[in-house]
Enzyme design. Structure first.
Site, PDB file in Angstrom:
ATOM      1  CE1 TYR A 133      -3.565  -1.986   5.681  1.00 11.77           C
ATOM      2  CE2 TYR A 133      -2.599   0.054   4.906  1.00 11.77           C
ATOM      3  CZ  TYR A 133      -3.225  -1.141   4.646  1.00 11.77           C
ATOM      4  OH  TYR A 133      -3.511  -1.492   3.356  1.00 11.77           O
ATOM      5  CB  SER A 136      -0.885   0.015   1.245  1.00 11.14           C
ATOM      6  OG  SER A 136      -1.541   1.268   1.387  1.00 11.14           O
TER       7      SER A 136
END
Length: 261
Positions: free
Chosen positions: A165, A152
């Protein structure tokens, strides 16, 4: 110069390749699975809801696309062991692995509970390490393989209120490079894809109104969210012979967001 006998597009074909896409019952995972299947691969989609997987298989068949499914929680080590045995029994090998399982908990670090930290690291990173290790064993037997991990832009770009995350996604990018070095001598490549803002079920909470949806992509030069199929081609590319000398790289697909000052 060597004579070119066939179309270069043949290098993108995935005929006779067995592909496993973890976490592929929706969103980017499903888009990549469908793209691999349309390129000739024999694709195994994965999720925890058997009824949904069967429905997806039937919907694909209506489009003339054959999908297989593996109903299992591939964030669990025991489930991974069982899945590998099933793959060996049914398909003999696995040529292409896409690590796509992931979860997100948007909180400041102080608000995280211990179990939430462990769970997020397990789902986003540790499971991918173990699944890659097990699938690589199959790939080494045939001296060929492709491992693609979905990271990501939040791995390299942190944001307040989203503390754990990015750590897991940066770790996943480390895994991409580690696998690239570890298995290159067996003609197994490892690469990653770092998506930006994509219109998926997971991001519905960020698109509740047109105004909210637009606010998240103000810094995206293309001024819009990406569609899952706009990422799928990169997966086909990395899985194909066209990318045979690309190893240990992360391709960012974010409409220019990370290039914008």
């Amino acid at each position: 110069m060597a004579e070119i006998r066939n179309s270069f597009l043949n290098n993108f074909k995935l005929n006779n390749k067995i592909a496993l896409v973890s976490g592929s019952s929706s969103g980017l995972g499903l888009a990549m699975a469908m793209a691999l299947a349309r390129s000739g691969a024999e694709v195994i989609i994965n999720g925890r809801d058997k009824a949904k997987l069967i429905t997806l298989q039937q919907q694909a068949a209506e489009q003339g696309i054959q999908l297989h499914y593996l109903c299992a929680d591939l964030s669990d080590f025991d489930a991974i062991d069982k899945a590998i045995l099933e793959i060996k029994s049914n398909y003999a090998t696995c040529d292409i692995l896409i690590n796509n399982i992931g979860a997100r908990i948007r909180k400041s670090l102080q608000d995280f509970k211990r179990d939430e930290i462990v769970s997020l690291v397990q789902q986003n990173l540790t499971a991918a390490i173990y699944l890659s290790q097990q699938v690589a064993e199959l790939m080494m037997e045939q001296q060929w393989g492709r491992i693609i991990s979905i990271s990501s832009i939040a791995g390299r770009l942190a944001r307040a209120g989203d503390s754990v995350y990015p750590v897991t996604k940066m770790g996943l990018e480390g895994l991409v490079r580690s696998l690239a070095v570890q298995y290159a001598s067996h003609s197994i490549t490892s690469n990653g894809i770092a998506p930006g803002f994509f219109e998926t079920e997971r991001n519905l909470s960020m698109m509740r109104t047109p105004e909210e949806k637009a606010s998240h992509v103000q810094r995206v030069p293309l001024k819009r969210w990406g569609k899952p199929e706009e990422l799928a081609g990169a997966a086909v590319f990395f899985a194909s012979e066209a990318a045979s000398y690309i190893n240990g790289q992360i391709l960012t697909i974010d409409g220019g967001f990370s290039a914008s000052f």
